[in-house]
Design a protein around this motif. Structure first.
Motif, PDB file in Angstrom:
ATOM      1  N   VAL A 111       6.230  -4.601   5.377  1.00  0.00           N
ATOM      2  CA  VAL A 111       6.762  -3.305   5.816  1.00  0.00           C
ATOM      3  C   VAL A 111       8.009  -3.484   6.675  1.00  0.00           C
ATOM      4  N   GLY A 112       8.092  -4.586   7.414  1.00  0.00           N
ATOM      5  CA  GLY A 112       9.281  -4.819   8.227  1.00  0.00           C
ATOM      6  C   GLY A 112      10.519  -5.015   7.379  1.00  0.00           C
ATOM      7  N   PHE A 113      10.389  -5.796   6.289  1.00  0.00           N
ATOM      8  CA  PHE A 113      11.540  -5.997   5.412  1.00  0.00           C
ATOM      9  C   PHE A 113      12.007  -4.686   4.795  1.00  0.00           C
ATOM     10  N   ARG A 114      11.048  -3.887   4.308  1.00  0.00           N
ATOM     11  CA  ARG A 114      11.442  -2.620   3.695  1.00  0.00           C
ATOM     12  C   ARG A 114      12.078  -1.694   4.719  1.00  0.00           C
ATOM     13  N   ALA A 115      11.589  -1.716   5.966  1.00  0.00           N
ATOM     14  CA  ALA A 115      12.184  -0.875   7.006  1.00  0.00           C
ATOM     15  C   ALA A 115      13.628  -1.282   7.260  1.00  0.00           C
ATOM     16  N   VAL A 116      13.879  -2.578   7.356  1.00  0.00           N
ATOM     17  CA  VAL A 116      15.241  -3.067   7.602  1.00  0.00           C
ATOM     18  C   VAL A 116      16.151  -2.697   6.444  1.00  0.00           C
ATOM     19  N   ASN A 117      15.674  -2.888   5.214  1.00  0.00           N
ATOM     20  CA  ASN A 117      16.477  -2.575   4.046  1.00  0.00           C
ATOM     21  C   ASN A 117      16.780  -1.088   3.950  1.00  0.00           C
ATOM     22  N   THR A 118      15.801  -0.262   4.315  1.00  0.00           N
ATOM     23  CA  THR A 118      16.000   1.188   4.284  1.00  0.00           C
ATOM     24  C   THR A 118      16.999   1.624   5.342  1.00  0.00           C
ATOM     25  N   TYR A 153      -3.547 -12.572  -3.410  1.00  0.00           N
ATOM     26  CA  TYR A 153      -4.277 -11.557  -4.164  1.00  0.00           C
ATOM     27  C   TYR A 153      -3.674 -10.165  -3.951  1.00  0.00           C
ATOM     28  N   GLY A 154      -3.358  -9.850  -2.697  1.00  0.00           N
ATOM     29  CA  GLY A 154      -2.830  -8.521  -2.389  1.00  0.00           C
ATOM     30  C   GLY A 154      -1.475  -8.277  -3.014  1.00  0.00           C
ATOM     31  N   ALA A 155      -0.587  -9.281  -2.975  1.00  0.00           N
ATOM     32  CA  ALA A 155       0.736  -9.112  -3.578  1.00  0.00           C
ATOM     33  C   ALA A 155       0.634  -8.932  -5.082  1.00  0.00           C
ATOM     34  N   ALA A 156      -0.277  -9.690  -5.724  1.00  0.00           N
ATOM     35  CA  ALA A 156      -0.473  -9.514  -7.163  1.00  0.00           C
ATOM     36  C   ALA A 156      -0.964  -8.106  -7.472  1.00  0.00           C
ATOM     37  N   ALA A 157      -1.895  -7.611  -6.658  1.00  0.00           N
ATOM     38  CA  ALA A 157      -2.389  -6.246  -6.859  1.00  0.00           C
ATOM     39  C   ALA A 157      -1.271  -5.230  -6.658  1.00  0.00           C
ATOM     40  N   GLY A 158      -0.425  -5.455  -5.666  1.00  0.00           N
ATOM     41  CA  GLY A 158       0.670  -4.537  -5.418  1.00  0.00           C
ATOM     42  C   GLY A 158       1.675  -4.512  -6.557  1.00  0.00           C
ATOM     43  N   GLY A 212      -2.345  -5.121  -0.728  1.00  0.00           N
ATOM     44  CA  GLY A 212      -1.925  -4.586  -2.016  1.00  0.00           C
ATOM     45  C   GLY A 212      -1.241  -3.247  -1.885  1.00  0.00           C
ATOM     46  N   ALA A 213      -1.772  -2.376  -1.033  1.00  0.00           N
ATOM     47  CA  ALA A 213      -1.157  -1.062  -0.830  1.00  0.00           C
ATOM     48  C   ALA A 213       0.227  -1.202  -0.212  1.00  0.00           C
ATOM     49  N   ALA A 214       0.358  -2.119   0.759  1.00  0.00           N
ATOM     50  CA  ALA A 214       1.664  -2.328   1.388  1.00  0.00           C
ATOM     51  C   ALA A 214       2.662  -2.889   0.385  1.00  0.00           C
ATOM     52  N   ALA A 215       2.221  -3.863  -0.431  1.00  0.00           N
ATOM     53  CA  ALA A 215       3.121  -4.430  -1.433  1.00  0.00           C
ATOM     54  C   ALA A 215       3.543  -3.372  -2.449  1.00  0.00           C
ATOM     55  N   TRP A 216       2.587  -2.573  -2.902  1.00  0.00           N
ATOM     56  CA  TRP A 216       2.935  -1.498  -3.844  1.00  0.00           C
ATOM     57  C   TRP A 216       3.941  -0.532  -3.234  1.00  0.00           C
ATOM     58  N   ALA A 217       3.780  -0.228  -1.939  1.00  0.00           N
ATOM     59  CA  ALA A 217       4.667   0.740  -1.296  1.00  0.00           C
ATOM     60  C   ALA A 217       6.082   0.210  -1.130  1.00  0.00           C
ATOM     61  N   VAL A 218       6.240  -1.102  -0.930  1.00  0.00           N
ATOM     62  CA  VAL A 218       7.568  -1.613  -0.584  1.00  0.00           C
ATOM     63  C   VAL A 218       8.331  -2.173  -1.775  1.00  0.00           C
TER      64      VAL A 218
END
Length: 338
Positions: A169-176, A9-14, A86-92
Motif C-alpha cells: 500500500v505504501g508503494f501505491r500511495a507514493v505512485n498515486t 501466496y497472497g501476491a499470487a491470489a492478488g 491478497g486483497a492488498a495486492a489486488w487493490a494496488v
C-alpha cells in the motif's frame, strides 16, 4: 505461517484476482486514497517544497501505518493474513485495467475509429490525443503499457516482498501522489517536488526488474539489453527510461520522439533507433509482454522473499570453545574420575 510464505501466496491470489475481476468501477481503494490525499492537499497546499514534503509524509506515511495496523491485527491467523495480503495486492496492482484500456484503443484503431481512440487515450496516459495520428496513438499506448507495467505491477510486488502489506500500500500511495501532484505545472512545481522525488526512489528497483524481465520475456533479449544500455540514460525519467528502452528493444520498435502534453511539446530522445515505427498490432504484443513480465516478477519477488526468510531463520553458528576454555572445563567434567 511465515511472513515470506504469506507474501508468496497472497501476491499470487492478488494477481489472480486482478486477472479475473480487474478494478471495480466504483469504490476502488486507490480512488479512496486519492480523495483523502486531495483533502489533505487542500489544507496543506503552499507554493513551497517543505509543505509539499509534509503532504507526502502525511499521505504516504498514513497509508503505510494503516497497512501495518491491519497486518498486525491478523498476524495470528494465517488464513486472514494471506487474505489481507491478497486483497492488498489486488487493490494496488492494475495489470488488467492497463491491458483493457490498451486493447480498447487498439481495437478502435484497427476499426479506423481514430476519434474513438483519441477519446480513450486520456484513460491511459496524459498525452494530448488531438495532436496524434493513428501511429502516434499506437506509440503512446505502447510506451504507457511499458511504463505502467513497472508502476502498476512490478514495483508493487517488489515492495510487497520487502515490506508485506505496508510495502504494497505504501508503494501505491507514493505512485498515486506522484500522479496527482508530481507535475511541473505552476501549482505543483514546488509543492509536488517531494512526491515526485519519492516516487523516483520507490520506483527505482521495480523499474530495473521490469527492464530485465522484459529482456528475458521478449522476442529479442540482445536487442532489449542493447537498447536499455544505450538509450535509457537519455530519457528524462530515471525509471521510465530503462523500462521503455527495454520494451522497445524486446518488441523491435522505436519509441520516444516528439510528444505533446496539454499544449506543451516535448522532444524526447529516440529509444532503440534501430527499430521500426510502432504499428497498431504492436499494442497487443506489448500487452502480452506486460503480462509475462508481471507473472515473472511475482516469481522473482516470491522467491526472493522465501530466500530472505530462510536466511533469517538460519541458526547462528555456535562459537567453538578455545583450548583454554576446554582446560577450564575439564576439571569440572572429569572431577568424578580423579
Amino acid at each position: 505461517m511465515r511472513a515470506d510464505r504469506v507474501f508468496a501466496y497472497g501476491a499470487a491470489a492478488g494477481l489472480l484476482g486482478d486477472l479475473l475481476l480487474g478494478d471495480p468501477r466504483r469504490g476502488h481503494p486507490v480512488a479512496a486514497f486519492g480523495r483523502a490525499a486531495g483533502a489533505v492537499e487542500r489544507v496543506l497546499w503552499r507554493d513551497h517544497r517543505g509543505w509539499g514534503a509534509l503532504h507526502a509524509v502525511v499521505c504516504a506515511g498514513g497509508a503505510v501505518a494503516l497497512g501495518a495496523v491491519a497486518a498486525r491485527a491478523v498476524r495470528t491467523s494465517p488464513a486472514a493474513f494471506v487474505a489481507l495480503t491478497g486483497a492488498a495486492a489486488w487493490a494496488v496492482v492494475g495489470g488488467t485495467s492497463l491491458a483493457r484500456e490498451a486493447r480498447g484503443i487498439g481495437r478502435a484503431l484497427e476499426a479506423g475509429d481514430i476519434e474513438g481512440a483519441r477519446a480513450r487515450l486520456p484513460h491511459l496516459c496524459g498525452r494530448d490525443p488531438q495532436a496524434l495520428d493513428a501511429d502516434g496513438i499506437a506509440r503512446a499506448v505502447v510506451e504507457s503499457v511499458a511504463e505502467n507495467t513497472s508502476d502498476a505491477v512490478v514495483g508493487a510486488l517488489v515492495w510487497g516482498a520487502v515490506g508485506g502489506v505496508p510495502g504494497l500500500v505504501g508503494f501505491r500511495a507514493v505512485n498515486t501522489l506522484d500522479a496527482m501532484v508530481g507535475h511541473k505545472s505552476a501549482r505543483y512545481r514546488r509543492f509536488g517536488w517531494a512526491s515526485a522525488r519519492l516516487d523516483d526512489v520507490a520506483g527505482w528497483p521495480g523499474a530495473r526488474l521490469t527492464a530485465a524481465l522484459a529482456a528475458v520475456a521478449g522476442g529479442d533479449p540482445r536487442g532489449a539489453a542493447r537498447a536499455w544500455r544505450a538509450d535509457a540514460v537519455k530519457h528524462p525519467s530515471p525509471n521510465a527510461g530503462p523500462v521503455e528502452a527495454s520494451f522497445a528493444g524486446a518488441l523491435g520498435v522505436r519509441l520516444g520522439g516528439t510528444l505533446a502534453y496539454g499544449g506543451r511539446v516535448e522532444h524526447r530522445p529516440v529509444l532503440n533507433g534501430e527499430g521500426r515505427s510502432v504499428q497498431v498490432g504492436d499494442i497487443e504484443r506489448a500487452v502480452r509482454l506486460s503480462r509475462r513480465v508481471g507473472w515473472l516478477a511475482w516469481g522473482v519477488t516470491a522467491a526472493g522473499a522465501l530466500l530472505r526468510g530462510r536466511v533469517a531463520r538460519r541458526p547462528a553458528l555456535q562459537a567453538v570453545p578455545t583450548s583454554s576454555a576446554l582446560r577450564n572445563d575439564c576439571p569440572q567434567q572429569l572431577g568424578g574420575l580423579s
